[in-house]
Design a protein around this motif. Structure first.
Motif, PDB file in Angstrom:
ATOM      1  N   UNK A  58       0.830  -1.205   0.000  1.00  0.00           N
ATOM      2  CA  UNK A  58       0.000   0.000   0.000  1.00  0.00           C
ATOM      3  C   UNK A  58       0.863   1.254   0.000  1.00  0.00           C
ATOM      4  N   UNK A  59       1.966   1.234   0.734  1.00  0.00           N
ATOM      5  CA  UNK A  59       2.869   2.388   0.762  1.00  0.00           C
ATOM      6  C   UNK A  59       3.468   2.642  -0.614  1.00  0.00           C
ATOM      7  N   UNK A  60       3.775   1.582  -1.337  1.00  0.00           N
ATOM      8  CA  UNK A  60       4.327   1.717  -2.691  1.00  0.00           C
ATOM      9  C   UNK A  60       3.306   2.358  -3.623  1.00  0.00           C
ATOM     10  N   UNK A  61       2.073   1.898  -3.543  1.00  0.00           N
ATOM     11  CA  UNK A  61       1.016   2.456  -4.388  1.00  0.00           C
ATOM     12  C   UNK A  61       0.789   3.929  -4.068  1.00  0.00           C
ATOM     13  N   UNK A  62       0.785   4.259  -2.775  1.00  0.00           N
ATOM     14  CA  UNK A  62       0.535   5.642  -2.369  1.00  0.00           C
ATOM     15  C   UNK A  62       1.722   6.566  -2.647  1.00  0.00           C
ATOM     16  N   UNK A  63       2.857   5.987  -2.997  1.00  0.00           N
ATOM     17  CA  UNK A  63       4.027   6.824  -3.297  1.00  0.00           C
ATOM     18  C   UNK A  63       3.898   7.554  -4.623  1.00  0.00           C
ATOM     19  N   UNK A  64       2.952   7.109  -5.451  1.00  0.00           N
ATOM     20  CA  UNK A  64       2.702   7.750  -6.747  1.00  0.00           C
ATOM     21  C   UNK A  64       1.423   8.558  -6.646  1.00  0.00           C
ATOM     22  N   UNK A  65       1.516   9.826  -6.892  1.00  0.00           N
ATOM     23  CA  UNK A  65       0.354  10.713  -6.799  1.00  0.00           C
ATOM     24  C   UNK A  65      -0.722  10.299  -7.802  1.00  0.00           C
ATOM     25  N   UNK A  66      -1.962  10.202  -7.328  1.00  0.00           N
ATOM     26  CA  UNK A  66      -3.097   9.799  -8.167  1.00  0.00           C
ATOM     27  C   UNK A  66      -2.786   8.519  -8.933  1.00  0.00           C
ATOM     28  N   UNK A  67      -2.271   7.548  -8.211  1.00  0.00           N
ATOM     29  CA  UNK A  67      -1.859   6.279  -8.808  1.00  0.00           C
ATOM     30  C   UNK A  67      -2.959   5.679  -9.670  1.00  0.00           C
ATOM     31  N   UNK A  68      -4.200   5.719  -9.174  1.00  0.00           N
ATOM     32  CA  UNK A  68      -5.299   5.066  -9.874  1.00  0.00           C
ATOM     33  C   UNK A  68      -5.597   5.702 -11.221  1.00  0.00           C
ATOM     34  N   UNK A  69      -5.122   6.929 -11.441  1.00  0.00           N
ATOM     35  CA  UNK A  69      -5.369   7.612 -12.715  1.00  0.00           C
ATOM     36  C   UNK A  69      -4.245   7.415 -13.720  1.00  0.00           C
ATOM     37  N   UNK A  70      -3.125   6.853 -13.292  1.00  0.00           N
ATOM     38  CA  UNK A  70      -2.022   6.616 -14.210  1.00  0.00           C
ATOM     39  C   UNK A  70      -2.380   5.455 -15.139  1.00  0.00           C
TER      40      UNK A  70
END
Length: 695
Positions: free
Chosen positions: A584-596
């Motif tokens: 989860x920390x890795x995913x949250x490290x990218x801003x607006x991950x879900x939109x990439x």
């Protein structure tokens, strides 16, 4: 409401308007159809459903003179309320001939003082009492008479229901504490970048073999959710339900938070504490059906079994042994919409996961239907009243709180469910990606490890409509119940009891630990909205869920979560829990991950290799159970890459075969110079996945 009318006209006009460019003018479609040309044959049906909602909005808002939120204030009128002048109690019971309030205050005897009066010209009843007539904690019910019968009933709009420990009888309770809970957090905005949901059940959220409480959850479980990195909890079984083992899905009192977990104030404290720690709180709301019970529920409220529910063959749900709401009745819509508003305003829930949406959408409840083509969604077998209600509910919820979260649990794939209302959709923010857990179960059950195909995996986790956001998950509470199996139990089974201690693992345990992490990573890494986990599954909880019942001697042994397992550093459970936190920390490290965008870099089913990127993150999977690869190459943007997560790391129970401290540099290839891509060569151990970040 003026803005809404303008929008609706625009939507309606999009169907027939043409560009003024001569004979070759192309028709402009409603947004849902414009986004998916295969829906063109069904545009009239889509527009018709949209117009139905618009007509109801116009009716309930008096053609825009009021708001939908103004309409959904039934909970402020009906039920028991303390006013400056005294107590007032109202109930909707059109078939009743007499109603008395009975309880502790009158020795449970009928009396003229506590007799309700019918409000002339309506099906509503009213009773006004002095301030001293009732007090906090009093138990009460209604004694209802109708032509040909009578019975005690718990009021439909009551806000507090308790069960006697010895008699097991349920009663309504006056709730008016001298010092009601005051929310400390004045405002809150959920984080949706991305939405990371921890699905939980308060009663079974503790180690002890008993029913847990709101306060115990606040003190013992919420800190775990915060530490793990989730930003939302989805709480099950909040609405009062007579049978604990129903998991909260056979609701009796829709406005009463379950008293078996504690008081209303303690639930408010839980939500307030979550908000203070940045955690959104959504409720698993049940508007798809209701328990059959008559005394505790709405089953035969005032001698009319159909007061709240459909008549005839649509009255009962054939699979759930429950009753189906009549969404064609304005009074029922009023009841359900007011219920949504009540939970948002009184308890400050941030939204809802709507249960059983498939059952609501179809006359068949979706039972026995395959849903193979678009025609199956527009063949006349859909309940337009239920569709209209769901659309209105979403409009209302987002009118009350524009940042609210709504999620549809829906398995048929109905198009438009999570599309914008303005585009002809039903307005949910997300829909559950229910195909994904089904896929993982089928894969684990039916395929040998060497037959897992990365192309199939990649297609399945990304299988969704482009105009709708989804909540991806590997497993929810459904897979954890008796009669099913969690992923970890399917992978390891009984060996979890004998070979899950550090140093004692066998090959089955090692395989299960590795695949548990890989399955979660590929599912979470490809989200387009959010990710969900059911409590305990993140660390591979070994027991299924079996609520107290006659068949197990009313035992709570399996209706709990054994946190001691993940806390014990001598066992392997903490490896899975630690990985979940790092993921989860890795995913949250990218801003607006879900939109990439999810960009495939490579897949090879023979090698069982999959690679894709999102933003600056590169995800590489080797699903082969036996083959490790040295210098396996991928064409990626030129630069250097560092490992940020590796399922094979020793800290997560892996073998630690790769050196993750190395910075990986791309290798020049003149053939791809113009594309600014070079070869990245990696050592990829068997049955492992690695995430690298571009510097």
């Amino acid at each position: 409401m003026a803005g809404k009318k303008t929008t609706s006209k625009t939507v309606s006009a999009t169907k027939t308007a043409t560009r003024k460019n001569g004979a070759n003018a192309k028709p402009r479609h409603i947004g849902l159809v414009a986004a998916d040309k295969w829906l063109e044959p069904f545009e009239n049906a889509i527009q018709g459903r949209h117009n139905h909602a618009l007509e109801k909005i116009s009716q309930f808002t008096r053609k825009g003179k009021k708001t939908l939120s103004d309409f959904a204030n039934g909970h402020e009128y009906f039920g028991l309320h303390k006013t400056l002048k005294g107590w007032v109690f109202r109930e909707w019971a059109p078939n009743a001939t007499e109603i008395y309030l009975v309880g502790d205050f009158n020795d449970w005897q009928e009396s003229d003082k506590y007799r309700l009066k019918r409000i002339e010209g309506t099906g509503n009843w009213e009773l006004k009492l002095s301030n001293k007539a009732l007090k906090h904690g009093d138990l009460y019910k209604m004694k209802v008479r109708w032509n040909g019968g009578e019975g005690e009933r718990i009021p439909a709009w009551c806000r507090r229901v308790v069960q006697d420990d010895s008699t097991k009888i349920f009663s309504a309770q006056v709730w008016n504490p001298d010092e009601p809970y005051v929310f400390k957090k004045k405002s809150f905005k959920p984080c949706k970048s991305p939405l990371l949901i921890y699905e939980c059940h308060v009663g079974m959220a503790q180690d002890a073999e008993k029913v847990g409480t709101y306060r115990e959850f606040t003190e013992n479980v919420l800190p775990r959710v915060i530490a793990d990195g989730y930003n939302c909890i989805q709480i099950m079984a909040i609405q009062e339900h007579p049978y604990y083992g129903s998991f909260g899905y056979h609701v009796s009192s829709f406005f009463a938070p379950s008293s078996r977990f504690g008081t209303p104030d303690e639930l408010k404290e839980l939500i307030d504490t979550a908000h203070k720690n940045g955690i959104a709180v959504i409720m698993d709301i049940v508007h798809s059906h209701a328990v059959k019970n008559e005394i505790e529920g709405l089953g035969n409220f005032a001698g009319d079994p159909n007061q709240f529910f459909y008549p005839g063959g649509r009255h009962e749900h054939p699979a759930w042994d429950s009753l189906c709401f009549d969404y064609g009745k304005d009074e029922v819509i009023h009841f359900l919409l007011s219920n949504c508003k009540y939970w948002m305003e009184e308890y400050r829930f941030d939204g809802f996961r709507f249960d059983g949406v498939t059952s609501m959408l179809y006359y068949s409840h979706g039972l026995g239907e395959a849903f193979c083509n678009y025609g199956d969604y527009f063949n006349g077998g859909q309940d337009d009243n239920a569709i209209c209600y769901l659309t209105l509910a979403n409009k209302l919820i987002h009118e009350i709180n524009p940042n609210a979260i709504t999620i549809a649990e829906e398995v048929s794939g109905m198009p438009g469910l999570a599309a914008r209302f303005e585009d002809g959709g039903y307005g949910f923010d997300y829909r559950m990606a229910m195909n994904i857990p089904d896929y993982w179960i089928k894969t684990i059950k039916e395929l040998k490890d060497e037959d897992w195909k990365p192309s199939s995996i990649f297609w399945e986790v990304k299988n969704r409509r482009s105009d709708e956001r989804t909540i991806s998950y590997c497993e929810s509470h459904d897979q954890a119940l008796v009669g099913d199996k969690t992923i970890v139990f399917r992978l390891i089974d009984a060996d979890m009891y004998w070979h899950f201690k550090k140093g004692d693992e066998n090959e089955t345990a090692h395989r299960g630990i590795a695949l548990h992490k890989m399955i979660r990573l590929v599912t979470a890494a490809t989200i387009n909205g959010g990710y969900l986990n059911f409590m305990g599954n993140e660390f591979g909880h070994p027991e299924w869920i079996d609520f107290p019942r006659e068949g197990n001697g009313w035992s709570h042994k399996y209706a709990r979560r054994q946190w001691n397992l993940v806390d014990n550093k001598e066992l392997d459970y903490h490896y899975l829990g630690d990985f979940d936190k790092a993921m989860l920390a890795t995913i949250k490290s990218i801003r607006s991950f879900q939109n990439k965008p999810v960009q495939e870099i490579w897949h090879n089913d023979s090698d069982q290799i999959l690679a894709f990127s999102r933003g600056d993150l590169l995800f590489v999977f080797n699903f082969s159970p036996v083959r490790s690869y040295t210098d396996y190459g991928f064409l990626v943007p030129t630069g250097s890459y560092d490992v940020v997560l590796n399922t094979d790391a020793k800290e997560f129970g892996g073998n630690g075969l790769a050196d993750d401290t190395i910075t990986h540099l791309t290798n020049f290839d003149p053939l791809y110079m113009e594309e600014r891509k070079e070869w990245l060569k990696l050592y990829i151990p068997a049955r492992s996945a690695v995430v690298l970040k571009k510097n």
